[in-house]
Design a protein around this motif. Sequence first.
Motif, short mmCIF file in Angstrom:
data_model
loop_
_atom_site.label_atom_id
_atom_site.label_comp_id
_atom_site.label_asym_id
_atom_site.label_seq_id
_atom_site.Cartn_x
_atom_site.Cartn_y
_atom_site.Cartn_z
N UNK A 47 -22.45 11.27 19.62
CA UNK A 47 -21.78 12.46 20.16
C UNK A 47 -20.58 12.14 21.06
N UNK A 48 -20.71 11.10 21.89
CA UNK A 48 -19.60 10.79 22.78
C UNK A 48 -18.38 10.31 21.99
N UNK A 49 -18.61 9.52 20.97
CA UNK A 49 -17.50 9.06 20.14
C UNK A 49 -16.86 10.25 19.42
N UNK A 50 -17.67 11.17 18.97
CA UNK A 50 -17.16 12.35 18.28
C UNK A 50 -16.24 13.15 19.21
N UNK A 51 -16.65 13.33 20.46
CA UNK A 51 -15.83 14.05 21.43
C UNK A 51 -14.53 13.31 21.70
N UNK A 52 -14.61 11.98 21.79
CA UNK A 52 -13.42 11.17 22.06
C UNK A 52 -12.43 11.27 20.91
N UNK A 53 -12.93 11.24 19.69
CA UNK A 53 -12.06 11.36 18.52
C UNK A 53 -11.44 12.76 18.46
N UNK A 54 -12.23 13.78 18.76
CA UNK A 54 -11.69 15.15 18.77
C UNK A 54 -10.57 15.29 19.80
N UNK A 55 -10.77 14.67 20.98
CA UNK A 55 -9.73 14.73 22.02
C UNK A 55 -8.47 14.03 21.55
N UNK A 56 -8.63 12.92 20.86
CA UNK A 56 -7.47 12.18 20.35
C UNK A 56 -6.73 13.00 19.29
N UNK A 57 -7.49 13.63 18.41
CA UNK A 57 -6.87 14.45 17.36
C UNK A 57 -6.13 15.64 17.97
N UNK A 58 -6.68 16.21 19.05
CA UNK A 58 -6.04 17.35 19.71
C UNK A 58 -4.67 16.97 20.28
N UNK A 59 -4.48 15.66 20.57
CA UNK A 59 -3.20 15.19 21.08
C UNK A 59 -2.37 14.53 19.98
N UNK A 60 -2.75 14.79 18.72
CA UNK A 60 -2.00 14.29 17.55
C UNK A 60 -1.94 12.77 17.50
N UNK A 61 -3.00 12.13 17.94
CA UNK A 61 -3.07 10.67 17.85
C UNK A 61 -3.27 10.28 16.38
#
Length: 247
Positions: A47-61
């Motif tokens: 779950x923590x990795x999923x949230x981290x990836x979602x945050x990165x995608x939200x910033x267009x990483x």
Amino acid sequence: MAGHSKFANIKHRKGAQDKKRSNLFSKLSREITVAAKMGLPDPDMNPRLRLAINAAKAQSMPKDNIQRAIDKASGGDDENYEEVRYEGYGPGGTAIIVEALTDNRNRSATNVRTAFSKNGGNLAASGAVAHGFDRVGLILYPASVGSEDDVLMAALEAGATDINSSDDAHEIFTSMEDLHEVSGKLQADLGEADEVKLVWKPHLTTQVDEKDAATLLKLIDALEDDDDVQTVWGNYDIRDEIMEKLG
């Protein structure tokens, strides 16, 4: 309940600042790597990795950057980061929580203390302000996803604990433990959210006048510019007209 969208307000300002910060992707990568090290490198199982990836995608990483950060954890990277939380008081009697990932606690503590002292605040003991916040999940949708009543119904059926709708966003809150389950149900009903993350939600907010707001925003900028600092949360409430004036 319709009204001022505090988290959306902070998100929009923070988004504008993040684009100017050259170290944004570095911070996102660090969180992804740490999350992958703490559990499986599979976001469906972590779950923590999923949230981290979602945050990165939200910033267009870029996807390649995200994958490299995951691979770095799997490749035996010898960098070890420690999670540290700092608490303090900002201008106007505001309460501030700072979350950091660091490989040097002394450096981080010195930098955070300096940021507070130079910008009208002071660092406090652990637990001094955290009791005034709840650690909860936040799912953020744009207002265009549906009416307040429709989103409220979907959120309650999904198991959310609270919702705040405004002209620009729907903020849906969950318990920390239920964030993944609720966000999954809402995705099926409403589509993909703008953001899914853990936040520090204040019990009560402190209204800040223009003078204190200017200094407070400088404090937040100083903290967010530090390489070790991942997130900054506060109980401040700055009126929209003041935010627009201060930029």
